[in-house]
Write a protein that holds these residues in place. Structure first.
Motif, PDB file in Angstrom:
ATOM      1  N   ASP A  39      50.185  57.867 -48.930  1.00  0.00           N
ATOM      2  CA  ASP A  39      48.941  57.432 -48.294  1.00  0.00           C
ATOM      3  C   ASP A  39      48.377  58.423 -47.287  1.00  0.00           C
ATOM      4  O   ASP A  39      47.169  58.548 -47.142  1.00  0.00           O
ATOM      5  N   SER A  65      33.962  55.015 -48.797  1.00  0.00           N
ATOM      6  CA  SER A  65      35.313  54.479 -48.964  1.00  0.00           C
ATOM      7  C   SER A  65      36.408  55.460 -48.574  1.00  0.00           C
ATOM      8  O   SER A  65      37.579  55.203 -48.834  1.00  0.00           O
ATOM      9  N   GLY A 112      42.233  59.038 -46.658  1.00  0.00           N
ATOM     10  CA  GLY A 112      42.035  57.663 -46.196  1.00  0.00           C
ATOM     11  C   GLY A 112      41.196  56.805 -47.126  1.00  0.00           C
ATOM     12  O   GLY A 112      40.349  56.045 -46.667  1.00  0.00           O
ATOM     13  N   ASN A 114      40.122  53.745 -48.912  1.00  0.00           N
ATOM     14  CA  ASN A 114      40.456  52.361 -48.574  1.00  0.00           C
ATOM     15  C   ASN A 114      40.855  51.535 -49.801  1.00  0.00           C
ATOM     16  O   ASN A 114      40.851  52.034 -50.934  1.00  0.00           O
ATOM     17  N   LEU A 115      41.185  50.285 -49.581  1.00  0.00           N
ATOM     18  CA  LEU A 115      41.732  49.439 -50.641  1.00  0.00           C
ATOM     19  C   LEU A 115      40.711  49.014 -51.697  1.00  0.00           C
ATOM     20  O   LEU A 115      41.083  48.727 -52.826  1.00  0.00           O
TER      21      LEU A 115
END
Length: 157
Positions: A39, A65, A112, A114-115
Motif C-alpha cells: 500500500d 482517487s 495512495g 483509495n478504496l
C-alpha cells in the motif's frame, strides 16, 4: 443545364473528399492501473496516447482517487545496466503518432489510490495537454498477479 453542373460539382466534391483521410484526433486509450501489492508503494498507470492534428505536450495526469500522481521514464545505463527512473515534466506527443506509456518505459505512478477504484475495478484519470485539451479516461484497475514481467525483464525482453 443546371442538373449537369450540379452532377459535375457533386462528383468533383466526392473525389476531393475521398482523397482526404480522416483527421487524426488526440485521444488516450488502453489505460490500465496495476496496483502495487504494498500500500505504501506507488501503483503504475500504463496507456497509449494517440496524437491529433498537431504536436502537443502531455503536461499532467491527475486523479481524484490518488493522493499523488507523477509521470516517469525508465532509463538503463548502457555501461552498467543500472535501471533508474526520472520524473517527467512533460511528454511530447507528435501529430498523428502513438506514444506508449508501458512497462520498462514512460509510465505514470499513483500513490495512495483509495478504496473506491479498488472495489469498482476502474479509476478516473484526467490528462491535460499543452493545447488546453483535457481528456477524462476510465482506466481498468488490476492487481499484480505475477504473470507480468517486472520492469527489468520488460526492458531486456
Amino acid at each position: 443545364m443546371n442538373r449537369r453542373i450540379f452532377t459535375v460539382a457533386a462528383a468533383a466534391s466526392a473525389l476531393l473528399l475521398g482523397s482526404c483521410g480522416p483527421t487524426p484526433q488526440l485521444k488516450v486509450k488502453e489505460a490500465v492501473l496495476t496496483l502495487s501489492p504494498v500500500d505504501s508503494n506507488p501503483s503504475a498507470l500504463h496507456f497509449n496516447v494517440y496524437g491529433g492534428p498537431e504536436d502537443v505536450y502531455l503536461l499532467r495526469v491527475s486523479s481524484p482517487s490518488a493522493i499523488r500522481v507523477e509521470m516517469h521514464d525508465v532509463t538503463v545505463d548502457p555501461k552498467t545496466g543500472a535501471v533508474s527512473m526520472m520524473p517527467l515534466q512533460r511528454v511530447r506527443i507528435p501529430a498523428d503518432e502513438t506514444i506508449a506509456f508501458k512497462k520498462g518505459g514512460k509510465h505514470v505512478m499513483m500513490w495512495g489510490v483509495n478504496l473506491i477504484p479498488r472495489r469498482l475495478g476502474e479509476i478516473e484519470a484526467e490528462f491535460l495537454f499543452s493545447n488546453n485539451v483535457r481528456i477524462l479516461v476510465k482506466a481498468r484497475v488490476q492487481e499484480v498477479d505475477g504473470t507480468v514481467p517486472d520492469e527489468k525483464k520488460a526492458i531486456d525482453g
